[in-house]
Design a protein around this motif. Structure first.
Motif, PDB file in Angstrom:
ATOM      1  N   ASP A   1       0.730  -1.294   0.027  1.00 22.90           N
ATOM      2  CA  ASP A   1      -0.209  -0.019   0.107  1.00 22.90           C
ATOM      3  C   ASP A   1       0.920   1.243  -0.145  1.00 22.90           C
ATOM      4  N   PRO A   2       1.819   1.486  -1.043  1.00 18.86           N
ATOM      5  CA  PRO A   2       2.384   2.617  -1.194  1.00 18.86           C
ATOM      6  C   PRO A   2       1.624   3.810  -1.239  1.00 18.86           C
ATOM      7  N   ASP A   3       2.480   5.219  -1.324  1.00 15.41           N
ATOM      8  CA  ASP A   3       1.802   6.399  -1.435  1.00 15.41           C
ATOM      9  C   ASP A   3       1.796   6.490  -2.924  1.00 15.41           C
ATOM     10  N   LEU A   4       2.790   6.067  -3.548  1.00 16.60           N
ATOM     11  CA  LEU A   4       3.146   6.452  -5.103  1.00 16.60           C
ATOM     12  C   LEU A   4       3.378   5.349  -5.775  1.00 16.60           C
ATOM     13  N   VAL A   5       3.073   5.175  -7.214  1.00 18.09           N
ATOM     14  CA  VAL A   5       3.701   4.153  -7.859  1.00 18.09           C
ATOM     15  C   VAL A   5       4.200   4.639  -9.192  1.00 18.09           C
TER      16      VAL A   5
ATOM     17  N   ILE B   1      -3.561   6.246  -3.917  1.00 14.07           N
ATOM     18  CA  ILE B   1      -2.373   6.052  -4.358  1.00 14.07           C
ATOM     19  C   ILE B   1      -2.158   6.864  -5.567  1.00 14.07           C
ATOM     20  N   ALA B   2      -1.328   7.500  -5.805  1.00 13.00           N
ATOM     21  CA  ALA B   2      -0.689   8.371  -6.886  1.00 13.00           C
ATOM     22  C   ALA B   2       0.044   7.578  -7.962  1.00 13.00           C
ATOM     23  N   ILE B   3      -0.394   7.775  -9.171  1.00  9.31           N
ATOM     24  CA  ILE B   3       0.438   7.063 -10.098  1.00  9.31           C
ATOM     25  C   ILE B   3       1.139   8.042 -11.226  1.00  9.31           C
TER      26      ILE B   3
END
Length: 228
Positions: A49-53, A78-80
Motif C-alpha cells: 500500500d505505497p503512497d505512489l507508484v 495511491i498516486a500513479i
C-alpha cells in the motif's frame, strides 16, 4: 519530514536499480518494492500500500495503463506516475481516464522527475501541464472529453455543488494548480483544498479528474481550449 513510500515498476532491472539508488538517497522518499510486470505490480500494491507508484507504460502482459486502472479502482488514494509517450494525445487521454496523476518521458532528467513526484505528493496533477503545454495534445484530450459529454448524454439535473465549487472545478478542468486557482479567485491555497475535498465528497468520486468528467457529463461545467 514525512516520507513518501513508492514502488518502481519497470521491465529493465538495471533501470530499477538506478532509480532505486537515486530515490533512496533522496530525503523524503522510500522505495518499498519493485516489480517487473503488471501482475506483480498489482499484487505488490495490495501488499505494501505505497503512497505512489512509478511505472513504465510498456509492460509485458497487462500494460501500465490497465495496471493504473486496476490500482485506482481498489486503492484510489495511491498516486500513479507513468513513463510514456507524453506527446501523444491519445496516450494522455487514456492516462487521464485511468486516473494517472502525471506522465513523464522515459528520458526525463532525475531532477525533473523528482520535481514531478513532489508535485504529485502535494496533491497536484502535473498531467494537466501536458495538456496546456501542447495545443495538439490539448485538442485531442478536449475532443475526447467532448465526445464523452455529447448533447445526447448530458443529464441536466440539479448540481449539488455551490457556485464557488463549480468555479473551482472549472479551473481544475482547465488544468490550473491549486496555487493558480487560489491566485485567480483571491483565496488561500487551503481554501482551494477545502473546496476540492468538498467537491469530491459531494460527488462521491476519488479524484479531481473523475470530478471533472462527472460534472461535464451533466453539463455543469464547460472546458475551454487553452490559448496557444
Amino acid at each position: 519530514m514525512s516520507v513518501t513510500t513508492l514502488i518502481i515498476v519497470h521491465t529493465v532491472s538495471l533501470f530499477r536499480d538506478g532509480l532505486r539508488l537515486a530515490l533512496s538517497s533522496t530525503p523524503g522518499f522510500s522505495v518499498v518494492g519493485e516489480a517487473s510486470n503488471g501482475q506483480q505490480a498489482i499484487q505488490l500494491v495490495d501488499q505494501v500500500d505505497p503512497d505512489l507508484v512509478l511505472m513504465d507504460t510498456d509492460l509485458p502482459g497487462v500494460n501500465g495503463l490497465e495496471v493504473a486502472r486496476v490500482i485506482k479502482r481498489s486503492h484510489p488514494h495511491i498516486a500513479i506516475v507513468l513513463f510514456g509517450p507524453v506527446q501523444s494525445g491519445a496516450f494522455v487521454v487514456k492516462a487521464i481516464r485511468a486516473g494517472v496523476a502525471a506522465c513523464v518521458p522515459p528520458n526525463i532528467e532525475f531532477a525533473d522527475l523528482l520535481g514531478t513526484l513532489r508535485q504529485v505528493r502535494r496533491g497536484e496533477y502535473p498531467i494537466n501541464d501536458l495538456v496546456l503545454a501542447s495545443p495538439e495534445v490539448a485538442a485531442t484530450v478536449l475532443e475526447a472529453f467532448r465526445q464523452m459529454v455529447g448533447d445526447d448524454d448530458i443529464q441536466t439535473i440539479f448540481s449539488p455543488l455551490s457556485a464557488r465549487e463549480l468555479e473551482v472545478l472549472e479551473l481544475v478542468a482547465a488544468g490550473h494548480t491549486n496555487r493558480e486557482i487560489a491566485a485567480r479567485l483571491d483565496i488561500s491555497n487551503q481554501t482551494v483544498k477545502n473546496h476540492i475535498s468538498s467537491i469530491l465528497r459531494k460527488l462521491a468520486v476519488n479524484d479531481r479528474t473523475q470530478a471533472v468528467v462527472y460534472a461535464m457529463r451533466r453539463g455543469w461545467i464547460k472546458v475551454m481550449l487553452p490559448n496557444g
